[in-house]
Scaffold this motif. Structure first.
Motif, PDB file in Angstrom:
ATOM      1  N   ASP A 163       7.524 122.354 -33.617  1.00 41.15           N
ATOM      2  CA  ASP A 163       8.533 122.732 -34.616  1.00 41.15           C
ATOM      3  C   ASP A 163       8.582 124.252 -34.713  1.00 41.15           C
ATOM      4  N   LEU A 164       9.715 124.753 -35.128  1.00 38.04           N
ATOM      5  CA  LEU A 164       9.887 126.200 -35.328  1.00 38.04           C
ATOM      6  C   LEU A 164       9.266 126.675 -36.624  1.00 38.04           C
TER       7      LEU A 164
ATOM      8  N   ASP B 121      10.329 127.010 -30.163  1.00 39.02           N
ATOM      9  CA  ASP B 121      11.684 126.483 -30.079  1.00 39.02           C
ATOM     10  C   ASP B 121      11.702 125.323 -29.074  1.00 39.02           C
ATOM     11  N   VAL B 122      12.199 124.189 -29.487  1.00 36.77           N
ATOM     12  CA  VAL B 122      12.165 122.994 -28.633  1.00 36.77           C
ATOM     13  C   VAL B 122      12.926 123.237 -27.327  1.00 36.77           C
TER      14      VAL B 122
ATOM     15  N   HIS C 201      12.258 120.702 -46.833  1.00 33.99           N
ATOM     16  CA  HIS C 201      13.657 120.467 -46.472  1.00 33.99           C
ATOM     17  C   HIS C 201      14.243 119.369 -47.361  1.00 33.99           C
TER      18      HIS C 201
ATOM     19  N   ASP D 296      14.019 114.488 -32.708  1.00 31.09           N
ATOM     20  CA  ASP D 296      14.652 114.257 -34.015  1.00 31.09           C
ATOM     21  C   ASP D 296      15.156 115.585 -34.576  1.00 31.09           C
TER      22      ASP D 296
ATOM     23  N   ARG E 246      10.432 105.394 -37.734  1.00 29.73           N
ATOM     24  CA  ARG E 246       9.033 105.775 -37.483  1.00 29.73           C
ATOM     25  C   ARG E 246       8.192 104.534 -37.190  1.00 29.73           C
TER      26      ARG E 246
ATOM     27  N   PHE F 258      10.679 118.567 -32.979  1.00 28.40           N
ATOM     28  CA  PHE F 258      11.272 118.722 -34.314  1.00 28.40           C
ATOM     29  C   PHE F 258      10.434 117.911 -35.311  1.00 28.40           C
TER      30      PHE F 258
HETATM   31  N1  SAH Z   1      11.176 114.184 -37.543  1.00 28.25           N
HETATM   32  C1  SAH Z   1      10.985 114.738 -38.858  1.00 28.25           C
HETATM   33  C2  SAH Z   1      12.217 115.420 -39.391  1.00 28.25           C
HETATM   34  C3  SAH Z   1      12.814 116.501 -38.510  1.00 28.25           C
HETATM   35  S1  SAH Z   1      13.823 117.629 -39.350  1.00 28.25           S
HETATM   36  C4  SAH Z   1      10.448 113.650 -39.799  1.00 28.25           C
HETATM   37  O1  SAH Z   1      10.493 112.464 -39.452  1.00 28.25           O
HETATM   38  O2  SAH Z   1       9.995 113.989 -40.896  1.00 28.25           O
HETATM   39  C5  SAH Z   1      14.184 118.823 -38.157  1.00 28.25           C
HETATM   40  C6  SAH Z   1      13.088 119.855 -37.874  1.00 28.25           C
HETATM   41  O3  SAH Z   1      13.503 120.626 -36.758  1.00 28.25           O
HETATM   42  C7  SAH Z   1      12.802 120.855 -38.978  1.00 28.25           C
HETATM   43  O4  SAH Z   1      11.437 120.779 -39.315  1.00 28.25           O
HETATM   44  C8  SAH Z   1      13.120 122.244 -38.366  1.00 28.25           C
HETATM   45  O5  SAH Z   1      12.165 123.219 -38.743  1.00 28.25           O
HETATM   46  C9  SAH Z   1      13.000 121.954 -36.910  1.00 28.25           C
HETATM   47  N2  SAH Z   1      13.801 122.776 -35.989  1.00 28.25           N
HETATM   48  C10 SAH Z   1      15.092 123.139 -36.102  1.00 28.25           C
HETATM   49  N3  SAH Z   1      15.506 123.778 -34.983  1.00 28.25           N
HETATM   50  C11 SAH Z   1      14.441 123.819 -34.142  1.00 28.25           C
HETATM   51  C12 SAH Z   1      14.242 124.334 -32.825  1.00 28.25           C
HETATM   52  N4  SAH Z   1      15.215 124.921 -32.161  1.00 28.25           N
HETATM   53  N5  SAH Z   1      13.019 124.179 -32.272  1.00 28.25           N
HETATM   54  C13 SAH Z   1      12.015 123.581 -32.960  1.00 28.25           C
HETATM   55  N6  SAH Z   1      12.156 123.061 -34.188  1.00 28.25           N
HETATM   56  C14 SAH Z   1      13.344 123.181 -34.785  1.00 28.25           C
END
Ligand code: SAH
Length: 406
Positions: free
Chosen positions: A255-256, A288-289, A205, A309, A217, A233
């Motif tokens: 994560d998805l 899916d969260v 990403h 996040d 973090r 996420f």
């Molecule tokens: N916390 C991470 C960054 C998160 S970015 C860090 O510190 O590096 C957001 C993430 O959410 C992405 O990896 C994306 O794949 C995921 N995502 C997006 N929509 C989602 C959903 N509905 N359920 C689960 N994951 C999801």
């Protein structure tokens, strides 16, 4: 060569006088000469007073992005080179140049707030990853690449596959690839304190990693000791790895994206190989969260620490109310899943949503969850993602760390 002019409507010079970098098309009375796409224009008031220079972006609502408020010097290659060099110099630590420091992950250029509108440069172990997101940034591409190589970059890799380019009328073809120097390896290793992260600059990403959450973090990790952690996420493990290193009892990464979780698993292997997080049970859940949190609620699951996040829910102000419902939904669910004394670390990277509004949404979620929370801390984007005081729009990432007091 004569520089084209952009003449503002009467009274519309105020924001430029306040050194705000954006000029919207509605503020422009007329252009004089024939400005090139991405080319430099002189910006003047209706009365003919020169205000400075910007880049012309005719396809965008933001038709000029200011480069300089000094009407005496038109930006040229040397000017852009100096801006890049000073941006890099601000990221030097203890006299060590950011690009020569092994395994450092750092944002070297953060667009408008570094005086280089539309340009992002991240560095991972000496490789630069670029995003040219405006016509002006695109115009200075060669100069930018040359400046980064001259500063010691091992290579410059482009990840300009960003949707905002469409609004600028810029092509989307050929936006991913090597621009100069040596090809980066398939995965680049960066270090954040004791933690090692593998970064995929080709497929990851953004430019490959969320450097903006570095400080958050660390804040969350300091609260993780002994806690069962749900890292929602998770992407490549970011907060989960920090919590494991901080002594969490367990970490479930949710994560998805399967590739993101696969890389997260490799990052956890690296963590253990380095002797940290040994006692921490780790899980990876591809789901899916929104659905998974409901499932855990129905199962009566509880956690000591939950990280939320999510990606940007609001791209524009127009999407704000829908986004607010999404934020409220996950925060309400997360709050209900916390043990007494549990910690919720919740974030929003939607620039359109201000930190006050985000806090209001969290307050309403707490109210609906019928629980009391204390604000343990507020977090912001890491300091290598600076916010110019003239450009509050640059503050896009905010976080709240909350403790359930019941
Ligand atoms: N916390 C991470 C960054 C998160 S970015 C860090 O510190 O590096 C957001 C993430 O959410 C992405 O990896 C994306 O794949 C995921 N995502 C997006 N929509 C989602 C959903 N509905 N359920 C689960 N994951 C999801």
């Amino acid at each position: 060569m004569d520089i084209a002019k952009v003449v503002l409507k009467r009274g519309r010079e105020r924001s430029v006088e306040h050194r705000h970098p954006w000029i919207f098309s509605g503020a422009v009375a007329r252009t004089e000469g024939s400005p090139a796409v991405g080319g430099t224009v002189e910006v003047c008031t209706d009365a003919g007073r020169a205000l400075g220079f910007g880049s012309w972006s005719p396809a965008s609502q933001i038709c000029v992005r200011m480069l300089s408020f000094d009407a005496a010097r038109a930006p040229d290659e040397a000017f852009i080179g100096e801006r890049i060099a000073s941006s890099l110099a601000r990221r030097a630590e203890g006299g060590r140049a950011a690009l020569s420091e092994a395994n450092r992950g750092v944002r070297l250029v953060h667009g408008e707030s570094d005086g280089l509108p539309g340009l992002v440069v991240d560095a991972y172990d000496g490789w630069c990853v670029t995003q040219f997101a405006s016509a002006g940034a695109e115009r200075w591409r060669q100069t930018t690449v040359a400046a980064l190589m001259a500063a010691g970059a091992k290579g410059v890799f482009d990840r300009s596959d960003v949707d905002v380019r469409k609004r600028e009328g810029l092509p989307m073809e050929g936006t991913v690839g090597l621009l100069a120097g040596v090809e980066p390896p398939e995965l680049i290793e960066i270090h954040e304190g004791a933690i090692r992260y593998l970064v995929d600059v080709r497929n990851g990403h953004k430019t490959g990693f969320y450097l903006d959450q570095r400080e958050a973090r660390a804040r969350v990790a300091a609260l993780a000791e002994g806690r069962e952690t749900l890292n929602c996420f998770s992407y490549t493990g970011g907060f989960g790895l920090a919590c494991a290193a901080g002594g969490a009892r367990s970490v479930e990464n949710l994560d998805l994206s399967r590739p993101a979780l696969d890389l997260a698993a490799r990052n956890f292997d690296l963590l253990r190989a380095g002797g940290a997080g040994a006692g921490c049970a780790v899980a990876f859940t591809c789901a899916d969260v929104f659905r998974q949190l409901r499932l855990y609620r129905d199962q009566g699951r509880k956690f000591g620490l939950i990280v939320l996040d999510p990606p940007k829910f609001a791209e524009t102000k127009g999407q704000l109310m829908r986004a607010a419902r999404g934020y409220k939904d996950i925060n309400l669910l997360g709050m209900k899943l916390l043990r007494p004394g549990g910690i919720l670390a919740t974030f929003s990277c939607s620039g359109a949503m201000g930190s006050d509004f985000f806090e209001t949404v969290c307050r309403e979620a707490a109210c609906d969850a019928r629980r009391d929370f204390q604000i343990v801390g507020r977090t912001h984007q890491a300091s290598d993602h600076p916010v110019s005081i003239a450009f509050p729009e640059g503050a896009y990432l905010k976080g709240l760390i909350l403790r359930a007091v019941d």
